[in-house]
Design a protein around this motif. Structure first.
Motif, mmCIF file in Angstrom:
data_model
loop_
_atom_site.group_PDB
_atom_site.id
_atom_site.type_symbol
_atom_site.label_atom_id
_atom_site.label_comp_id
_atom_site.label_asym_id
_atom_site.label_seq_id
_atom_site.Cartn_x
_atom_site.Cartn_y
_atom_site.Cartn_z
ATOM 1 N N ALA A 117 -24.972 40.358 3.365
ATOM 2 C CA ALA A 117 -25.534 40.953 2.240
ATOM 3 C C ALA A 117 -24.855 40.766 1.098
ATOM 4 O O ALA A 117 -25.248 40.680 -0.089
ATOM 5 N N ARG A 118 -23.307 40.651 1.252
ATOM 6 C CA ARG A 118 -22.726 40.199 0.001
ATOM 7 C C ARG A 118 -23.018 38.635 -0.517
ATOM 8 O O ARG A 118 -23.188 38.560 -1.724
ATOM 9 N N ILE A 119 -23.161 38.038 0.367
ATOM 10 C CA ILE A 119 -23.465 36.567 0.139
ATOM 11 C C ILE A 119 -25.064 36.553 -0.423
ATOM 12 O O ILE A 119 -25.164 35.704 -1.719
ATOM 13 N N SER A 120 -26.012 37.246 -0.052
ATOM 14 C CA SER A 120 -27.259 37.396 -0.672
ATOM 15 C C SER A 120 -27.081 37.760 -2.066
ATOM 16 O O SER A 120 -27.718 37.214 -3.067
ATOM 17 N N ALA A 121 -26.213 38.802 -2.258
ATOM 18 C CA ALA A 121 -25.926 39.450 -3.687
ATOM 19 C C ALA A 121 -25.400 38.354 -4.683
ATOM 20 O O ALA A 121 -25.993 38.009 -5.805
ATOM 21 N N LEU A 122 -24.607 37.528 -4.070
ATOM 22 C CA LEU A 122 -24.087 36.421 -5.163
ATOM 23 C C LEU A 122 -25.097 35.334 -5.222
ATOM 24 O O LEU A 122 -25.276 34.876 -6.242
ATOM 25 N N ARG A 123 -25.713 35.003 -4.183
ATOM 26 C CA ARG A 123 -27.156 33.963 -4.532
ATOM 27 C C ARG A 123 -28.049 34.537 -5.444
ATOM 28 O O ARG A 123 -28.621 33.639 -6.259
ATOM 29 N N ASP A 124 -28.195 35.782 -5.584
ATOM 30 C CA ASP A 124 -29.101 36.359 -6.473
ATOM 31 C C ASP A 124 -28.595 36.137 -8.015
ATOM 32 O O ASP A 124 -29.287 35.969 -8.870
ATOM 33 N N GLY A 149 -21.737 40.605 -20.016
ATOM 34 C CA GLY A 149 -20.816 41.264 -19.354
ATOM 35 C C GLY A 149 -20.995 42.152 -18.192
ATOM 36 O O GLY A 149 -20.317 42.101 -17.179
ATOM 37 N N ASP A 150 -22.419 42.610 -18.129
ATOM 38 C CA ASP A 150 -22.742 43.539 -16.722
ATOM 39 C C ASP A 150 -22.781 42.600 -15.498
ATOM 40 O O ASP A 150 -22.373 42.844 -14.642
ATOM 41 N N LYS A 151 -23.380 41.328 -15.722
ATOM 42 C CA LYS A 151 -23.727 40.341 -14.724
ATOM 43 C C LYS A 151 -22.217 39.918 -14.370
ATOM 44 O O LYS A 151 -21.900 39.620 -13.180
ATOM 45 N N LEU A 152 -21.373 39.603 -15.068
ATOM 46 C CA LEU A 152 -20.015 39.236 -14.724
ATOM 47 C C LEU A 152 -19.082 39.893 -14.008
ATOM 48 O O LEU A 152 -18.714 39.817 -12.920
ATOM 49 N N VAL A 153 -19.282 41.366 -14.258
ATOM 50 C CA VAL A 153 -18.649 42.652 -13.401
ATOM 51 C C VAL A 153 -19.288 42.558 -12.446
ATOM 52 O O VAL A 153 -18.587 42.762 -11.197
ATOM 53 N N GLU A 154 -20.765 42.458 -12.012
ATOM 54 C CA GLU A 154 -21.567 42.524 -10.725
ATOM 55 C C GLU A 154 -21.150 41.337 -10.026
ATOM 56 O O GLU A 154 -20.801 41.766 -8.709
ATOM 57 N N ALA A 155 -20.763 40.127 -10.538
ATOM 58 C CA ALA A 155 -20.355 39.058 -9.632
ATOM 59 C C ALA A 155 -18.955 39.166 -8.956
ATOM 60 O O ALA A 155 -18.673 39.329 -8.140
ATOM 61 N N VAL A 156 -17.917 39.733 -9.836
ATOM 62 C CA VAL A 156 -16.647 39.990 -9.656
ATOM 63 C C VAL A 156 -16.636 41.008 -8.411
ATOM 64 O O VAL A 156 -15.996 40.788 -7.402
ATOM 65 N N THR A 157 -17.500 42.274 -8.516
ATOM 66 C CA THR A 157 -17.427 43.152 -7.835
ATOM 67 C C THR A 157 -17.992 42.749 -6.580
ATOM 68 O O THR A 157 -17.652 42.938 -5.349
ATOM 69 N N ALA A 158 -19.121 42.016 -6.526
ATOM 70 C CA ALA A 158 -19.359 41.211 -5.141
ATOM 71 C C ALA A 158 -18.641 40.464 -4.424
ATOM 72 O O ALA A 158 -18.584 40.370 -3.136
ATOM 73 N N VAL A 159 -17.885 39.586 -5.284
ATOM 74 C CA VAL A 159 -16.840 38.652 -4.411
ATOM 75 C C VAL A 159 -15.811 39.481 -4.064
ATOM 76 O O VAL A 159 -15.325 39.006 -2.978
ATOM 77 N N SER A 160 -15.359 40.418 -4.545
ATOM 78 C CA SER A 160 -14.152 41.397 -4.072
ATOM 79 C C SER A 160 -14.703 41.871 -2.864
ATOM 80 O O SER A 160 -13.885 42.142 -1.876
ATOM 81 N N ALA A 161 -15.970 42.562 -2.906
ATOM 82 C CA ALA A 161 -16.448 43.328 -1.694
ATOM 83 C C ALA A 161 -16.587 42.018 -0.446
ATOM 84 O O ALA A 161 -16.155 42.356 0.714
ATOM 85 N N LEU A 162 -16.881 40.993 -0.844
ATOM 86 C CA LEU A 162 -17.152 39.831 0.161
ATOM 87 C C LEU A 162 -15.657 39.507 0.745
ATOM 88 O O LEU A 162 -15.524 39.298 2.156
ATOM 89 N N VAL A 163 -14.842 39.486 -0.126
ATOM 90 C CA VAL A 163 -13.477 39.299 0.323
ATOM 91 C C VAL A 163 -12.731 40.255 1.360
ATOM 92 O O VAL A 163 -12.080 39.827 2.361
ATOM 93 N N ARG A 164 -12.926 41.523 0.911
ATOM 94 C CA ARG A 164 -12.722 42.506 1.725
ATOM 95 C C ARG A 164 -13.251 42.506 3.153
ATOM 96 O O ARG A 164 -12.679 42.628 4.291
ATOM 97 N N CYS A 165 -14.425 42.229 3.130
ATOM 98 C CA CYS A 165 -15.092 41.957 4.546
ATOM 99 C C CYS A 165 -14.628 40.913 5.502
ATOM 100 O O CYS A 165 -14.213 41.130 6.719
ATOM 101 N N VAL A 166 -14.377 39.719 4.846
ATOM 102 C CA VAL A 166 -13.865 38.443 5.617
ATOM 103 C C VAL A 166 -12.408 38.701 6.130
ATOM 104 O O VAL A 166 -11.716 38.555 7.045
ATOM 105 N N GLU A 167 -11.686 39.405 4.912
ATOM 106 C CA GLU A 167 -10.276 39.885 5.134
ATOM 107 C C GLU A 167 -9.921 40.651 6.402
ATOM 108 O O GLU A 167 -9.033 40.618 7.051
ATOM 109 N N ARG A 168 -10.957 41.500 6.725
ATOM 110 C CA ARG A 168 -10.896 42.285 7.952
ATOM 111 C C ARG A 168 -10.588 41.565 9.186
ATOM 112 O O ARG A 168 -9.887 41.873 10.225
ATOM 113 N N VAL A 169 -11.614 40.453 9.250
ATOM 114 C CA VAL A 169 -11.326 39.539 10.555
ATOM 115 C C VAL A 169 -10.041 38.886 10.508
ATOM 116 O O VAL A 169 -9.391 38.700 11.767
ATOM 117 N N GLY A 170 -9.482 38.483 9.246
ATOM 118 C CA GLY A 170 -8.124 37.769 9.442
ATOM 119 C C GLY A 170 -6.903 38.844 9.847
ATOM 120 O O GLY A 170 -6.287 38.456 10.558
#
Length: 493
Positions: A9-16, A36-57
């Motif tokens: 879902a996070r990757i899909s949001a970034l693709r959009d 500005g709004d789109k940039l914040v949305e992108a950084v937020t999506a990346v942060s959420a994705l990093v958290r997801c992957v970080e759990r595996v690590g």
């Protein structure tokens, strides 16, 4: 949501946001074109994705450590790959610093401990009590006290850094009774619930403050240990430069912060000055070409030169530094704890009594929620005593996510003085740092409060208001965590 479903879902949001794909060389130019709004949305999506992957690590680091025990010897996972410790193996794989690799191993092992106890049918206590509320209990099979933190991290509610700050700040429970286990667990839950509104640094301070309230004898011991470690030494390095290192004890550290903040506060976002001479000094300091570290050094040298004959106004202008200590009394007037007004560091009662001998006291009476008594509509501006009371209640800027201490804040009337017949009493006042105070007045924000309930911050455009909850360490200081917060999961059967 399942882990990989969440990642998809996070990757899909970034693709959009970016389109089907983007070349790495085009990444900067593509993002520069974002609004500005789109940039914040992108950084937020990346942060959420990093958290997801970080759990595996994190879980992987814990399992790596579990398979690299001393008992396993050379057959252990880390030793079998030529590494002395599991953290060294994690560092080699990930490229993290040694400290970050150790953190991943530490948190990964805590997650495994929690899951192993739950799989074995452990319990997390009959009920989650108020912090500081005594209740008898005997040891029994149970999940570790830090399980709420592991649950919150794995569910994405808190980050790895936030979990480590809370868990490290709370430290180990003082004994193995059910009551102590439940109290530490309740504190962990409450801090995890507050994590979205606090920086990692402040979470660590809040956790340490709560630990000292739960373990006053240990707080006294840690205070003494820090005092005994105080040191100052100098040496000449290979290039002939004279270097120095200071390890502060609590009182000296508080004074050093107060001196630094008093001198640099205008440059670092402190309150605005009404007096024209002070305003001019603040402007000159802001325009000064020296770095903050250089200014701090020059200030220290000036103080050493001036010594006991220093004229405070020559060094600090009109705001002489000082360290104010707040003593908390129970209903019968017996002192139960003390802390510094700025940052909320715990102070042993004996040290607080020594400070009182030097500087006297300011009496402020509060209710069980930390609300100081109403002092009425006396003047347009808050008095010094009122500002002390606001500092005691708020602990610093109340804006969500801001960790500026009380000395950096201005007192804001939530009711406009003339139009709303605003009262200059503490119930209708709130501490805000200069940046957020100006943002409130010039950005269309407003703050409301019903009686002595929580303050609510209303964003511009009619968006949903944000509750400005008090700092949890202050909540524990006045009344404990009562009622206990909602659990992350039900007791294991």
């Amino acid at each position: 949501m399942a882990l990989f479903t969440d990642i998809d879902a996070r990757i899909s949001a970034l693709r959009d946001l970016f389109g089907d794909d983007v070349e790495i060389d085009d990444l900067s130019s593509r993002m520069m074109a974002f609004s500005g709004d789109k940039l914040v949305e992108a950084v937020t999506a990346v942060s959420a994705l990093v958290r997801c992957v970080e759990r595996v690590g994190i879980v992987g680091a814990g399992i790596t450590a579990a398979r690299s025990t001393r008992q396993a010897g050379r057959d252990g996972l880390a030793a079998g790959r030529g590494h002395r410790t599991p953290a060294a193996l994690v560092q080699d794989i990930t490229g993290l610093t040694h400290a970050d690799a150790q953190r991943q191993v530490r948190i990964g092992l805590s997650i495994l401990d929690s899951e192993a106890a739950e799989d074995a049918g452990g319990h997390d206590g009959a009920s989650s009590p108020s912090v500081g509320t005594p209740s008898a209990g005997t040891s029994r099979a149970r999940v570790p006290w830090h399980t709420p933190l592991a649950t919150a991290m794995l569910s994405g509610q808190i980050s790895v850094s936030q979990q480590d700050a809370i868990q490290g700040g709370l430290g180990h429970p003082i004994d193995d009774t059910d009551h102590t286990h439940d109290v530490w667990s309740a504190a962990a839950e409450q801090l995890a619930a507050e994590a979205r509104e606090r920086t990692v640094e402040e979470l660590r301070i809040q956790a340490r403050a709560i630990r000292d309230q739960l373990d006053p004898e240990g707080a006294e011991r840690r205070f003494t240990e820090r005092y005994n470690r105080r040191s100052f030494r100098t040496w000449v390095d290979a290039d002939g430069r004279e270097c120095g290192r200071i390890e502060f004890e609590d009182d000296g550290a508080a004074w050093m912060r107060a001196i630094r903040d008093a001198a640099l506060r205008p440059r670092r976002g402190g309150p605005r000055f009404v007096d024209s001479a002070e305003a001019k000094r603040a402007e000159d300091l802001t325009a000064d070409q020296r770095t903050n570290d250089q200014l701090s050094y020059d200030l220290l040298i000036d103080l050493l030169r001036a010594g006991a004959l220093a004229d405070a106004k020559d060094v600090f202008g009109g705001r002489q530094p000082g360290v104010r200590v707040v003593k908390v009394h129970d209903g019968s007037g017996v002192p139960v704890s003390a802390r510094t007004e700025d940052y909320g560091f715990s102070v042993p009662l004996a040290s607080a009594d020594q400070r009182i001998c030097e500087s006297g006291t300011v009496n402020v009476t509060v209710d069980v929620r930390g609300n100081p008594l109403d002092v009425g509509r006396e003047s347009r501006l808050f008095t010094t005593a009122q500002r002390v009371a606001l500092a005691i209640r708020d602990g610093g800027c109340r804006w969500r996510g801001c960790d500026r201490p009380a000395s950096y804040c201005e007192a804001h009337h939530i009711d406009e003085w003339a139009a709303d017949d605003g009262r200059t009493d503490i119930e209708r006042g709130i501490l805000l740092c200069r940046h957020h105070h100006m943002q409130l007045h010039h950005g269309g924000w407003r703050i409301t409060r019903h009686g002595s309930d929580d303050f609510h911050l209303h964003p511009p455009g009619g968006k949903h208001p944000v509750t400005l909850r008090p700092r949890v360490a202050l909540t524990a200081a006045w009344a404990g965590i009562d009622p206990p917060p909602k659990r992350f999961r039900e007791d294991a059967a």
